[in-house]
Write an enzyme that holds these catalytic residues in place. Structure first.
Site, PDB file in Angstrom:
ATOM      1  N   HIS A 211      -7.657   9.136  56.582  1.00 34.83           N
ATOM      2  CA  HIS A 211      -8.047   8.439  55.730  1.00 34.83           C
ATOM      3  C   HIS A 211      -9.754   8.257  55.508  1.00 34.83           C
ATOM      4  O   HIS A 211     -10.256   7.368  54.882  1.00 34.83           O
ATOM      5  CB  HIS A 211      -7.326   6.967  56.146  1.00 34.83           C
TER       6      HIS A 211
HETATM    7  C1  UD1 Z   1     -10.890   0.093  57.297  1.00 31.15           C
HETATM    8  C2  UD1 Z   1     -11.677   0.186  58.292  1.00 31.15           C
HETATM    9  C3  UD1 Z   1     -11.311   1.332  59.106  1.00 31.15           C
HETATM   10  C4  UD1 Z   1      -9.835   1.278  59.532  1.00 31.15           C
HETATM   11  C5  UD1 Z   1      -9.120   1.418  58.240  1.00 31.15           C
HETATM   12  C6  UD1 Z   1      -7.361   1.468  58.641  1.00 31.15           C
HETATM   13  C7  UD1 Z   1     -13.895  -0.687  58.049  1.00 31.15           C
HETATM   14  C8  UD1 Z   1     -15.335  -0.399  57.892  1.00 31.15           C
HETATM   15  N1  UD1 Z   1     -13.030   0.279  57.785  1.00 31.15           N
HETATM   16  O1  UD1 Z   1     -11.049   1.311  56.234  1.00 31.15           O
HETATM   17  O2  UD1 Z   1     -12.243   1.366  60.381  1.00 31.15           O
HETATM   18  O3  UD1 Z   1      -9.600   2.482  60.307  1.00 31.15           O
HETATM   19  O4  UD1 Z   1      -9.439   0.439  57.595  1.00 31.15           O
HETATM   20  O5  UD1 Z   1      -6.806   1.267  57.578  1.00 31.15           O
HETATM   21  O6  UD1 Z   1     -13.475  -1.886  58.190  1.00 31.15           O
HETATM   22  N2  UD1 Z   1      -6.326  -1.066  50.231  1.00 31.15           N
HETATM   23  C9  UD1 Z   1      -5.069  -1.517  49.658  1.00 31.15           C
HETATM   24  N3  UD1 Z   1      -4.191  -2.439  50.188  1.00 31.15           N
HETATM   25  C10 UD1 Z   1      -4.790  -3.122  51.500  1.00 31.15           C
HETATM   26  C11 UD1 Z   1      -6.264  -2.701  52.036  1.00 31.15           C
HETATM   27  C12 UD1 Z   1      -6.856  -1.919  51.350  1.00 31.15           C
HETATM   28  O7  UD1 Z   1      -4.507  -0.791  48.900  1.00 31.15           O
HETATM   29  O8  UD1 Z   1      -4.103  -4.097  52.171  1.00 31.15           O
HETATM   30  C13 UD1 Z   1      -7.095  -0.153  49.454  1.00 31.15           C
HETATM   31  C14 UD1 Z   1      -8.533  -0.696  48.970  1.00 31.15           C
HETATM   32  O9  UD1 Z   1      -8.401  -1.322  47.725  1.00 31.15           O
HETATM   33  C15 UD1 Z   1      -9.325   0.338  49.113  1.00 31.15           C
HETATM   34  C16 UD1 Z   1      -8.662   1.283  50.206  1.00 31.15           C
HETATM   35  O10 UD1 Z   1      -7.473   0.831  50.627  1.00 31.15           O
HETATM   36  O11 UD1 Z   1      -9.341   0.983  48.106  1.00 31.15           O
HETATM   37  C17 UD1 Z   1      -9.606   1.186  51.538  1.00 31.15           C
HETATM   38  O12 UD1 Z   1      -9.632  -0.196  52.454  1.00 31.15           O
HETATM   39  P1  UD1 Z   1     -10.846  -0.714  52.886  1.00 31.15           P
HETATM   40  O13 UD1 Z   1     -10.449  -1.811  53.802  1.00 31.15           O
HETATM   41  O14 UD1 Z   1     -11.845  -0.781  52.138  1.00 31.15           O
HETATM   42  O15 UD1 Z   1     -11.331   0.388  54.192  1.00 31.15           O
HETATM   43  P2  UD1 Z   1     -10.359   1.498  54.852  1.00 31.15           P
HETATM   44  O16 UD1 Z   1     -10.563   2.712  54.417  1.00 31.15           O
HETATM   45  O17 UD1 Z   1      -9.055   0.982  54.945  1.00 31.15           O
END
Ligand code: UD1
Length: 367
Positions: A211
């Protein structure tokens, strides 16, 4: 919320998926000794990334939900800063506890520090020395501002000492995520029977999770890594629970999935651990999975050039492979022949959260 007249008031912060397996044992250990308010920032908000983990890990409903949601790093950080400051001003806790290295942990630490509320950082001192990782920035800022630095391994203590932190702030307590792993292991093995049946896995298989933006945001990179892993695995099934970020990229670029790769939605903690426990090897770019595979003894290939968890390479099953597709393919091919070898890492014994509570309660109640 547990209440007692003299019990210290502690706010415990949960934000994103990798926090939840760390928060569960810490909450359990603190709850009968302190008045704990559980705050969910909402960085991860949907059922697959949050709700299912709360149910699976038996974490009670948060007392406060900040509802921050997705956004840029600045948006997430700023959202938590403003909303968490409001909570702290009303609740005036004696201490704040944050876990791990996600944006929510860093932002909550900053808000509390500015109000003079001491912060305990669970999983302090880890360093990848890769400043391109947002988590590295979060780790350094969180540690610098924290009053209690609760560490998982001796290398983390050494990092903190080298940065000038006084030994009195550093407490080697072990790994709270491994508390969750060990307490769920039997349930995980039962859950795995059903997961394997649902996925028709009747032979050897491996598990992959990717990811990190550097591995998944560029379609050609993602495609090359998926193909290197399946070629190395030589036709045996690779189960790929897909993080939302990765799913968006796969769909967006219409990336072809190799035939022996099975894509599934993100799994709850117990089912995921069960799946890993039965795998020949795991390919990942996650931090926590390097630790979980080490304890389970499953060979782990990490598709990164650095790790903030070197103890998983020196004492565990982790191998840093980098992201060159040829090297990944060769490493996968050789992992198929590696034996299971559970690691014995000091203090990763299922009792780390109790030690966290001991340190905090000792200081907050003067002994
Ligand atoms: C975050 C953490 C990372 C961790 C990862 C695990 C930071 C800097 N990064 O990164 O350390 O390893 O989580 O999952 O805090 N999304 C959903 N549903 C959700 C949450 C997110 O669909 O419940 C989507 C968001 O819209 C976004 C993507 O997932 O497009 C990324 O989510 P985000 O929390 O921004 O960062 P991660 O890459 O998940």
């Amino acid at each position: 919320m547990t209440s007692s007249t003299h019990a210290p008031r502690i706010t415990l912060v949960a934000g994103a998926r990798p926090n939840f397996m760390k928060v569960a044992p810490v909450l359990k250990a603190l709850e009968h000794r302190a008045n704990v308010t559980l705050v969910h920032t909402g960085q991860h908000y949907d059922d697959q990334m949050s709700g299912s983990f709360f149910r699976d890990l038996e974490i009670r409903e948060p007392d406060v939900s900040l509802g921050i949601g997705s956004g840029s790093h600045a948006q997430q950080t700023a959202g938590v800063l403003v909303a968490f400051e409001r909570h702290l001003t009303e609740a005036a806790p004696d201490a704040v506890v944050v876990v791990g290295d996600v944006n929510s942990s860093m932002a909550a630490t900053l808000a509390a520090s500015k109000l003079g509320i001491p912060v305990a950082h669970v999983e302090a001192g880890l360093r990848s020395r890769d400043w391109a990782m947002p988590e590295e920035i979060n780790r350094v800022v969180t540690d610098r501002l924290s009053r209690w630095l609760l560490t998982t391994s001796a290398d983390a203590d050494a990092n903190l000492l080298a940065e000038g932190e006084p030994p009195s702030k550093i407490h080697l307590v072990g790994n709270v995520m491994i508390d969750s792993l060990l307490s769920r292991l039997e349930a995980a093995r039962s859950a795995a029977v059903q997961v394997r049946a649902e996925l028709n896995l009747d032979g050897a298989y491996s598990v992959m999770t990717l990811h990190r933006p550097s591995n998944v945001d560029e379609p050609d990179t993602l495609r090359a890594l998926m193909s290197a892993v399946t070629s190395g695995a030589d036709g045996s099934v690779v189960v790929f629970p897909v993080h939302p970020r990765t799913r968006y990229r796969l769909l967006d670029a219409n990336v072809n999935v190799p035939r022996s790769m099975v894509l599934v939605d993100p799994l709850p903690f117990t089912a995921f651990i069960g799946l890993v426990d039965g795998a020949r090897f795991v390919v990942t770019d996650s931090g926590g999975i390097q630790e979980e595979t080490s304890v389970l003894g499953i060979p782990c290939l990490t598709l990164r050039t650095s790790t903030e968890r070197p103890v998983t390479c020196t004492l565990g099953t982790n191998e840093l492979v980098g992201t060159d597709p040829d090297r990944v393919e060769a490493a996968v091919a050789s992992a198929t022949t590696r034996d299971r070898a559970p690691a014995n890492i000091p203090l990763w014994d299922g009792r780390a959260a109790e030690r966290v509570a001991d340190v905090l309660l000792h200081d907050l109640t003067d002994g």
